[in-house]
Write a protein that holds these residues in place. Structure first.
Motif, mmCIF file in Angstrom:
data_model
loop_
_atom_site.group_PDB
_atom_site.id
_atom_site.type_symbol
_atom_site.label_atom_id
_atom_site.label_comp_id
_atom_site.label_asym_id
_atom_site.label_seq_id
_atom_site.Cartn_x
_atom_site.Cartn_y
_atom_site.Cartn_z
ATOM 1 N N PHE A 42 0.880 -1.384 0.126
ATOM 2 C CA PHE A 42 0.106 -0.062 -0.113
ATOM 3 C C PHE A 42 0.920 1.287 -0.167
ATOM 4 N N PHE A 43 1.677 1.417 0.985
ATOM 5 C CA PHE A 43 2.365 2.667 1.120
ATOM 6 C C PHE A 43 3.721 2.672 0.085
ATOM 7 N N ASN A 44 4.288 1.438 -0.241
ATOM 8 C CA ASN A 44 5.224 1.200 -1.115
ATOM 9 C C ASN A 44 4.639 1.969 -2.676
ATOM 10 N N TYR A 45 3.463 1.759 -2.885
ATOM 11 C CA TYR A 45 3.186 2.336 -4.291
ATOM 12 C C TYR A 45 3.240 4.047 -3.879
ATOM 13 N N LEU A 46 2.923 4.338 -2.759
ATOM 14 C CA LEU A 46 2.944 5.919 -2.585
ATOM 15 C C LEU A 46 4.559 6.191 -2.618
ATOM 16 N N LEU A 47 5.364 5.694 -2.337
ATOM 17 C CA LEU A 47 6.784 5.939 -2.226
ATOM 18 C C LEU A 47 7.358 5.724 -3.718
ATOM 19 N N ASN A 48 6.676 4.894 -4.367
ATOM 20 C CA ASN A 48 7.187 4.736 -5.687
ATOM 21 C C ASN A 48 6.464 5.567 -6.860
ATOM 22 N N GLY A 49 5.715 6.544 -6.430
ATOM 23 C CA GLY A 49 5.222 7.522 -7.358
ATOM 24 C C GLY A 49 3.546 7.390 -7.851
ATOM 25 N N ASN A 50 2.793 6.248 -6.959
ATOM 26 C CA ASN A 50 1.544 6.281 -7.228
ATOM 27 C C ASN A 50 0.588 6.790 -6.268
ATOM 28 N N GLU A 51 1.044 8.231 -6.118
ATOM 29 C CA GLU A 51 0.003 8.862 -4.903
ATOM 30 C C GLU A 51 -1.122 8.917 -5.188
ATOM 31 N N GLY A 52 -1.693 8.824 -6.625
ATOM 32 C CA GLY A 52 -2.897 8.977 -7.054
ATOM 33 C C GLY A 52 -3.584 7.901 -6.704
ATOM 34 N N GLY A 53 -3.229 6.770 -7.051
ATOM 35 C CA GLY A 53 -3.689 5.585 -6.526
ATOM 36 C C GLY A 53 -4.185 5.489 -5.004
ATOM 37 N N ILE A 54 -3.366 5.685 -4.528
ATOM 38 C CA ILE A 54 -3.712 5.845 -2.855
ATOM 39 C C ILE A 54 -4.387 6.753 -2.497
#
Length: 132
Positions: A42-54
């Motif tokens: 969940f937060f790996n996505y955020l850290l890898n640039g998927n802020e919009g998805g989260i």
């Protein structure tokens, strides 16, 4: 991410109790942010640039809550925060957390939209406002 870091950690006894209570309070809406459903990355996505998805998941959580569920979720979150160093009532703390999470997610989605704007889009925007 800091908002979630203030909550009890998944996988701990306190965290299991908290996330179970949040699921009961928020019903199906809570599945959008539940660690068991959102998955470990969940937060790996955020850290890898998927802020919009989260951000979209967080806003979906809010969209699905009715007023009673929102109040119940605020109580659960406020109760968890109230055990920390914050000095305020549970309901108030929970409402602050909810408001900040919702606003932060909205800002992320809005900022993400701007990355697709072109120079022509910005010129059109400025011209329209200048001509108004």
């Amino acid at each position: 991410m800091d908002l979630f870091a203030a909550l009890p950690l998944p996988g701990t006894p306190e965290g299991r109790e908290f996330w179970d209570a949040l699921g009961r309070a928020g019903g199906d809406a809570a599945l959008y942010i539940d660690p068991a459903n959102a998955g470990g990355p969940f937060f790996n996505y955020l850290l890898n640039g998927n802020e919009g998805g989260i951000a979209g998941r967080v806003l979906s959580f809010f969209e699905k809550l009715d007023d009673q569920q929102r109040d119940a979720v605020a109580d659960v979150i406020g109760g968890a925060l109230g055990h920390d160093t914050f000095v305020a009532g549970n309901q108030y703390l929970g409402r602050l957390w909810l408001r900040d999470a919702e606003t932060s997610a909205w800002h992320v989605l809005l900022a993400g939209r701007r990355t697709y704007e072109t120079e022509d889009d910005r010129k059109r925007f400025l011209e329209a406002w200048s001509d108004a």
